[in-house]
Design a protein around this motif. Structure first.
Motif, PDB file in Angstrom:
ATOM      1  N   GLY A 113       6.614  -3.142  -0.089  1.00  0.00           N
ATOM      2  CA  GLY A 113       5.744  -3.796   0.921  1.00  0.00           C
ATOM      3  C   GLY A 113       6.243  -5.121   1.447  1.00  0.00           C
ATOM      4  O   GLY A 113       7.296  -5.674   1.146  1.00  0.00           O
ATOM      5  N   PRO A 172       3.694  -3.731   6.701  1.00  0.00           N
ATOM      6  CA  PRO A 172       2.500  -4.063   5.668  1.00  0.00           C
ATOM      7  C   PRO A 172       1.075  -3.108   5.673  1.00  0.00           C
ATOM      8  O   PRO A 172       0.774  -2.920   4.672  1.00  0.00           O
ATOM      9  N   ARG A 201       3.020   0.117   3.948  1.00  0.00           N
ATOM     10  CA  ARG A 201       3.855  -0.020   2.544  1.00  0.00           C
ATOM     11  C   ARG A 201       2.983  -1.103   1.676  1.00  0.00           C
ATOM     12  O   ARG A 201       3.224  -1.386   0.485  1.00  0.00           O
ATOM     13  N   GLY A 202       2.032  -1.832   2.171  1.00  0.00           N
ATOM     14  CA  GLY A 202       1.194  -2.568   1.515  1.00  0.00           C
ATOM     15  C   GLY A 202       1.926  -4.279   1.474  1.00  0.00           C
ATOM     16  O   GLY A 202       2.839  -4.289   1.914  1.00  0.00           O
TER      17      GLY A 202
END
Length: 248
Positions: free
Chosen positions: A159, A170, A173-174
């Motif tokens: 992320g 973002p 993948r967070g």
């Protein structure tokens, strides 16, 4: 699982080094569940497409490949098709809407769910779509079947906390999550013990590694070697380490 005995698999990887790393985990998970890699030139019982959402024509590539797989599946009773990776995280259930012959859709946060989702899709005779919004477990802690005997990928973070207007990372993948330094070093040592000579440390933004620990008042000194640094010691360390921040 008895139902996976004698079933073969093939993982196709699109995109960056992080996807290559994740595909090694997908192969390891499938082998742990009783599948074997399909011989070159043979049709696999399970085909996994580990997708990219950034590279040019990513959507066209996925749906084009799914279109080619449809007649193969029609002539191969019991075959399953799974779609994972960044494009799966983005498109979710719409993949099954556009390609109803797909059996499983899973995202970037639940790589470890693949064997169970395949089993559930086979048992229920319907597509399984499972997308998580947060990482369940670091992929590096999952079983792996590595492509190279002398080089290894080790994920140190996933992320990104940046909010660049042009970047979708973002969202797919967070937020950045850093892996514990001790876990990273343990994996590197295990690779060295297997004869690996080069280790690449992976993350969407490796230069930001440790922000989580600094926020908690700790400093991740044990992973602070610069990219491309030589061996840490004469023995017990890889001949070369480097860092890489792939575009997902």
């Amino acid at each position: 699982m008895t139902s996976t005995q004698n079933r073969t698999y093939r993982v196709r990887t699109y995109g960056c080094q992080m996807n290559v790393h994740d595909s090694e985990r997908l192969s390891g998970l499938l082998e742990d569940a009783g599948y074997t890699a399909a011989p070159e030139g043979a049709e696999a019982d399970v085909v996994v497409l580990n997708t990219c959402a950034v590279r040019e024509n990513a959507d066209n590539k996925l749906y084009g490949n799914l279109g080619h797989l449809r007649p193969v599946k029609d002539g191969h009773p019991g075959m399953q098709i799974a779609v994972g990776g960044c494009l799966a995280q983005k498109d979710r259930a719409s993949i099954v809407t556009r390609a109803p012959w797909v059996d499983v859709v899973f995202g970037t946060h639940n790589v470890g769910s693949l064997p169970a989702l395949l089993e559930r899709a086979r048992h229920n005779d319907e597509a399984q779509v499972e997308i998580k919004e947060a990482l369940e477990v670091f992929p590096s802690s999952l079983p792996a079947k590595r492509d190279s005997a002398y080089a290894g990928w080790v994920s140190i973070s996933v992320g990104c906390n940046n909010t660049c207007t042009f970047c979708i990372v973002p969202a797919l993948r967070g937020k950045e999550r850093d892996r514990r330094p001790g876990d990273v070093l343990a994996e590197v040592q295990a690779l060295v013990d297997q004869g690996v000579l080069e280790v690449t440390l992976l993350g969407q933004n490796v230069n930001a590694y440790g922000v989580e620990f600094r926020e908690r008042g700790r400093s991740p000194t044990c992973c602070a070697r610069p990219a491309g640094s030589r061996a840490w010691s004469a023995s017990g360390s890889p001949a070369r380490t480097r860092g890489s921040s792939p575009t997902t």
